[in-house]
Design an enzyme around this catalytic site. Structure first.
Site, mmCIF file in Angstrom:
data_model
loop_
_atom_site.group_PDB
_atom_site.id
_atom_site.type_symbol
_atom_site.label_atom_id
_atom_site.label_comp_id
_atom_site.label_asym_id
_atom_site.label_seq_id
_atom_site.Cartn_x
_atom_site.Cartn_y
_atom_site.Cartn_z
ATOM 1 N N LEU A 27 0.870 -1.176 0.000
ATOM 2 C CA LEU A 27 0.000 0.000 0.000
ATOM 3 C C LEU A 27 0.906 1.225 0.000
ATOM 4 O O LEU A 27 1.871 1.290 0.761
ATOM 5 C CB LEU A 27 -0.896 0.026 1.245
ATOM 6 C CG LEU A 27 -2.274 -0.616 1.163
ATOM 7 C CD1 LEU A 27 -2.971 -0.498 2.517
ATOM 8 C CD2 LEU A 27 -3.137 0.010 0.080
ATOM 9 N N ASP A 28 0.602 2.215 -0.854
ATOM 10 C CA ASP A 28 1.389 3.446 -0.870
ATOM 11 C C ASP A 28 1.330 4.129 0.495
ATOM 12 O O ASP A 28 0.345 3.964 1.240
ATOM 13 C CB ASP A 28 0.851 4.405 -1.933
ATOM 14 C CG ASP A 28 1.155 3.927 -3.348
ATOM 15 O OD1 ASP A 28 2.062 3.093 -3.491
ATOM 16 O OD2 ASP A 28 0.486 4.399 -4.289
ATOM 17 N N PRO A 29 2.356 4.913 0.842
ATOM 18 C CA PRO A 29 2.381 5.589 2.151
ATOM 19 C C PRO A 29 1.122 6.407 2.449
ATOM 20 O O PRO A 29 0.631 6.406 3.578
ATOM 21 C CB PRO A 29 3.616 6.484 2.049
ATOM 22 C CG PRO A 29 4.518 5.764 1.108
ATOM 23 C CD PRO A 29 3.613 5.133 0.093
#
Length: 335
Positions: free
Chosen positions: A38-40
């Site tokens: 998951l992206d930050p």
């Protein structure tokens, strides 16, 4: 050592690797891995495997995922989300009816060829695209087939809160603007490898307005749902309270802890059970083939069928696959 899967709610800020690193500190063990990045800036479901369950990471990565995203019409960025540098903004949007918007979004339902973003961890020639992008280098990326199983427009917000554009393209007027760019909230069920921010970008291109993703929440990954997830903060509290010590059986924990750690065998709960007869336990331990003679099964298995394999004491040991031509079971995953 603890073996099992925990449905973590990833908060905004840390990377998926950061979540794993913190869990290694919490549980004081190294064999921990996540099942899909998951992206930050994204939040939501991040199943994390502990101990022998790390053997499932590759399998779980292939599962379908469901997201809720907010996209902004009229803004295009280099990262395809709101965190990036604005490359184009459309102050005067073309007139679009609700029907026009929904029709163009539904165009992407099914399989489509998606060009992965430069700001991604995909490697080309041994180098990550994101590393090249940060150096100002853009290279050609081959489109990849992804599948949108379902897409739903949950809301269209035409009078949204204004966004200050202080990162305008070189040809745009200098200064900042507070413009109520429309937002669209979509729910997407998709295949592995789908970039939702790229989907938002592609929708914007089709609408002729440009678009970028403002926020993203993963609401489901396989069978793991956001309503059943637990935050890292709460998990750490439970460990400090010694409620998750491996000596405690799940049945001995308070009711609200029973689903915190999913046993490995629960992941395969839809598979039928295959028991090994007494004296043949070493076959499982060594990953040897099994036959109908040294197993207990009440029916004829079909070719390619998977089974949960247990020893004579009822302990889950492995997953085996039946090969009809050989009339044998071969090991798929040994735990």
């Amino acid at each position: 050592m603890i073996d099992g899967i925990i449905n973590i709610f990833k908060e905004k800020g840390p990377t998926s690797h950061d979540v794993v690193a913190r869990m290694r500190r919490i549980f004081k063990m190294k064999r921990i891995g996540h099942t899909g990045t998951l992206d930050p800036d994204a939040t939501g479901v991040l199943p994390v495997c502990l101990g022998n369950a790390t053997k499932l990471c590759e399998l779980m990565t292939d599962k379908t995922k469901e997201y809720r995203a907010v996209m902004i019409l009229g803004i295009t960025t280099d990262t395809q989300d709101i965190s990036g540098k604005i490359t184009k903004n459309c102050i005067r949007l073309p007139e679009l009816s609700k029907e026009d918007i929904i029709k163009n979004i539904m165009y992407f339902k099914g399989e489509y060829m998606q060009i992965p973003p430069m700001y991604s961890a995909i490697k080309v020639g041994g180098r990550k695209l994101v590393d090249l992008a940060r150096q100002g280098i853009e290279i050609k990326r081959e489109p990849r087939k992804v599948e949108i199983f379902d897409i739903e427009v949950e809301d269209i917000i035409t009078e949204a809160e204004g966004i200050k554009l202080n990162r305008t393209p070189e040809k745009s007027p200098a200064g900042a603007y507070d413009i109520p760019f429309p937002r669209i909230i979509i729910k997407v069920c998709c295949s592995k490898g789908t970039y939702i921010r790229t989907l938002c970008h592609d929708i914007g291109e089709r609408l002729g307005t440009g678009a970028c993703m403002e926020s993203l929440v993963r609401i489901r990954s396989g069978e793991f749902r956001i309503e059943d997830s637990i935050s890292l903060g709460r998990l750490e509290e439970l460990v400090k309270e010694e409620l998750l010590r491996e000596e405690k059986l799940i049945s001995e924990r308070p009711e609200y802890l029973k689903h915190v750690i999913m046993p490995i065998e629960h992941y395969f709960k839809k598979l039928d059970i295959l028991k090994v007869k007494k004296g043949y336990e070493r076959y499982i331990e060594n990953g040897n083939k099994l036959s109908l003679i040294n197993t207990c099964i009440e029916r004829k298995p079909y070719d390619g069928e998977f089974f949960r394999v247990y020893d004579i004491n009822g302990s889950f040991k492995a997953v085996y696959k039946y090969i009809e031509n050989d009339n044998q079971f071969i090991v798929y995953k040994n735990f």
